[in-house]
Design a protein around this motif. Structure first.
Motif, mmCIF file in Angstrom:
data_model
loop_
_atom_site.group_PDB
_atom_site.id
_atom_site.type_symbol
_atom_site.label_atom_id
_atom_site.label_comp_id
_atom_site.label_asym_id
_atom_site.label_seq_id
_atom_site.Cartn_x
_atom_site.Cartn_y
_atom_site.Cartn_z
ATOM 1 N N ARG B 162 72.095 14.363 38.507
ATOM 2 C CA ARG B 162 73.278 12.451 40.204
ATOM 3 C C ARG B 162 72.835 13.497 40.573
ATOM 4 N N PHE B 163 73.711 14.607 40.927
ATOM 5 C CA PHE B 163 74.506 14.624 41.660
ATOM 6 C C PHE B 163 74.001 15.703 42.756
ATOM 7 N N ARG B 164 72.322 16.140 43.208
ATOM 8 C CA ARG B 164 71.734 15.740 43.718
ATOM 9 C C ARG B 164 71.655 17.399 44.015
ATOM 10 N N ILE B 165 71.316 18.506 42.572
ATOM 11 C CA ILE B 165 70.940 19.938 42.139
ATOM 12 C C ILE B 165 69.979 19.417 42.083
ATOM 13 N N GLY B 166 69.771 18.715 40.998
ATOM 14 C CA GLY B 166 67.544 18.686 41.430
ATOM 15 C C GLY B 166 67.076 17.593 41.925
ATOM 16 N N GLY B 167 65.889 17.020 41.746
ATOM 17 C CA GLY B 167 66.188 15.314 42.823
ATOM 18 C C GLY B 167 66.023 14.076 42.605
ATOM 19 N N GLY B 168 66.832 14.402 40.930
ATOM 20 C CA GLY B 168 66.083 12.667 40.630
ATOM 21 C C GLY B 168 65.976 13.432 39.211
ATOM 22 N N PRO B 169 65.636 11.877 38.346
ATOM 23 C CA PRO B 169 65.698 11.788 36.676
ATOM 24 C C PRO B 169 64.663 12.275 36.934
ATOM 25 N N GLY B 170 64.297 13.558 35.425
ATOM 26 C CA GLY B 170 63.041 14.753 35.088
ATOM 27 C C GLY B 170 63.417 15.917 35.579
ATOM 28 N N THR B 171 64.074 16.524 36.667
ATOM 29 C CA THR B 171 64.359 17.069 37.423
ATOM 30 C C THR B 171 64.233 18.764 36.924
ATOM 31 N N PHE B 172 65.561 18.385 35.882
ATOM 32 C CA PHE B 172 66.368 19.210 35.035
ATOM 33 C C PHE B 172 65.281 20.076 34.114
ATOM 34 N N ALA B 173 64.969 18.977 33.279
ATOM 35 C CA ALA B 173 63.937 19.363 31.804
ATOM 36 C C ALA B 173 62.849 20.804 32.871
ATOM 37 N N SER B 181 68.482 24.219 48.368
ATOM 38 C CA SER B 181 70.136 23.841 47.574
ATOM 39 C C SER B 181 71.058 24.894 47.666
ATOM 40 N N GLN B 182 72.068 24.450 47.663
ATOM 41 C CA GLN B 182 73.389 25.323 47.652
ATOM 42 C C GLN B 182 73.980 25.626 46.243
ATOM 43 N N PHE B 183 74.039 25.366 44.855
ATOM 44 C CA PHE B 183 74.354 24.846 43.870
ATOM 45 C C PHE B 183 73.872 26.650 43.309
ATOM 46 N N PRO B 184 74.530 27.312 42.837
ATOM 47 C CA PRO B 184 74.356 27.821 42.083
ATOM 48 C C PRO B 184 73.506 27.551 40.729
ATOM 49 N N VAL B 185 72.536 27.548 41.005
ATOM 50 C CA VAL B 185 72.050 26.708 39.447
ATOM 51 C C VAL B 185 71.627 27.492 38.585
#
Lengths: 344, 344
Positions: B162-173, B181-185
């Motif tokens: 939801r915070f635009r780290i991945g690109g929406g539902p399912g992207t975490f899995a 992306s600049q987020f320190p994933v």
């Protein structure tokens, strides 16, 4: 003993002098090389079978689908840490607050004076100031799904009557203060606002997260208040090599006497305030402590008990670090640590 | 515009120079004249008619009578504040975190770098870093007795999607990260641990406590993230004389366009990250903002919008202050404040 008193006196005078803590910073400045915060410990828990909800987080905002199922990261602790430019403590000082409270315990006192966080920081201790699992910035988890039981909320009068500010039930309504009390009673409500909901079923996850904190950030000197007495002693039982000394301030819980030998290399200081004999619960709580300290001594450990009224410091409530004479008590702790070679 | 760019560039260079913040402290030191914390605002609520319980707070401890009835102090906010020895900000910087979060937002980034609290402190801003009502060290109140509704708990994957780290539902899995992306994933879980339970029914008490904070600690420059956009604008509507400027970072809520005239003397900067167009919700949220800024401008106000990708800063998630380029974004804010005469 005479020798020790001379050393303690000399250190006491030294710790009262103006501090040139800064590499040139003015007197009164707090000069930090670093400051930051972290979460540590905890576990992942999966929840299944609950209905999905649509949530509008902000009025006029765009609804989002919130799924209460999934994997949750829970039961971690939080600490904020400060490292002075000139470090004089032999190890960081890890501050553990009491039940229903957070690290705010050690920050500004309710009446606006500098608390023990600043006191020890100004004397060159690196300080890690924790929020236990479930409290403050550590966050809390679903109940009864993850935390068992329900949280407890303390009413405005509760701490007043139970923490030896007034003399027991009914004293808040009657505005009765124990004679000679050092608690800044005019700022009592500011203390009440520091109190947060608590559970009585979370001791194990709190302990686990504190052990993870020791692994991450220590060896440390552990300074623990009230409920956290048990966490200090039990975390030290699990990681004796990570604890250089334990200072307990009016501890309400303790370690396992059967594991006392694990702590024999860790000096312990226990500090107690005033009005204990006349309280309904504190004679028994203190008695539990004295028996536990005997067990530590019997296992070869070293425990010093300071009854503040016996060393000329009268009037302290359970919230010793907020009382008007909080600096005088901190000075006793500082001197004890210095006398053990833990401060240079 | 050319003039403004020259000024902004000069200030940008100045703010990147090594800082001699200390009255003689070394480079890299944070030299504080004072630091502390406080709770502010809130109200007293009386609860009646519930059964009294006996609670054993600590294993082996002495039971205490806990009465869930009585008067409770609730709905106050918390702030920790730091005052540098050499103050260069024209007013304190009051940091308001977003929904489900606390002041930890602005502390150490999930991957262990210094966050915006340190960034602005090192540049001579007095900083007040808040925990809103219900979050972190502010504590939370009984529900449904005092807070209406139930809290929301966010699963591990929620913010990622939801915070635009991945690109929406399912992207975490699927472990998908938005390209660039600049987020320190790699430190995503450390961010998840910063998330605390939240309600969606507490906007009014949160706002009331922030207004009390303005009365106590300001005039201020208010820096607000996400959910707190509405609190920054609405608190300024109530106390326009207490707000010198508003910086909103990806605000999710806004003020009342009908009250825009109250803010005409308060310059506003709105900062947006990357990947907004391709998100399911953020185009609408940003659109709400742009319409509100137009209302502010129509009422005589001054609003600058920085779309980070358009000024060469790409890859930012919703958690701009945690992204790898967080200092670059903070520099833009710092330059904007300096260009408005709010930093010397």
């Amino acid at each position: 003993m005479f020798e020790f008193r001379k050393i303690a006196f000399a250190l006491s005078v030294a710790s009262a002098l103006p501090l040139a803590a800064c590499g040139g910073g003015g007197p009164g400045d707090i000069v930090l090389a670093q400051m930051g915060s972290y979460h540590v410990g905890g576990r992942a828990v999966t929840i299944e079978g609950k209905p999905v909800r649509e949530v509008r987080f902000t009025p006029g905002g765009v609804p989002a689908r919130v799924d209460p199922n999934g994997t949750f990261l829970v039961e971690h602790a939080y600490a904020q840490w400060f490292e002075p430019r000139i470090v004089r403590g032999a190890a960081p000082l890890l501050m553990m607050h009491g039940g229903g409270l957070t690290g705010v315990t050690y920050e500004t006192t309710p009446d606006g004076r500098e608390g023990w966080l600043n006191f020890f920081l100004r004397r060159g201790w690196t300080v890690h100031n924790a929020d236990a699992v479930e409290r403050g910035r550590a966050g809390w988890a679903q109940f009864p799904d993850i935390f068992r039981g329900e949280p407890i909320f303390l009413a405005q009068h509760d701490a007043y009557e139970r923490f030896r500010i007034g003399g027991g039930p009914g004293t808040f309504a009657r505005k009765e203060v124990l004679p000679g009390s050092q608690f800044p009673v005019e700022a009592y409500d500011a203390f009440v606002r520091q109190i947060v909901p608590r559970w009585t079923t979370t001791d194990e996850p709190i302990l686990a997260a504190y052990i993870a904190m020791l692994d991450r950030s220590c060896p440390c000197v552990v300074l623990a208040h009230s409920q956290a007495g048990q966490f200090a002693f039990r975390a030290a039982e699990a990681r004796p090599d990570k604890v250089r000394a334990i200072v307990v301030v009016e501890p309400a819980g303790f370690g396992d006497p059967a594991r006392a030998a694990a702590l024999k290399g860790i000096p312990v200081l226990a500090v107690y305030g005033d009005f204990i004999e006349q309280d309904a619960r504190w004679p028994a709580i203190k008695g539990n402590g004295l028996r536990y300290y005997d067990a530590l001594r019997a296992a070869g450990g070293s425990v010093e008990v300071i009854d503040l009224p016996r060393v000329g410091i009268a009037g302290n409530s359970h919230m010793v670090m907020m009382d008007r004479n909080s600096d005088a008590v901190a000075g006793k702790i500082q001197d004890w640590l210095a006398a053990r070679g833990l401060w240079r």
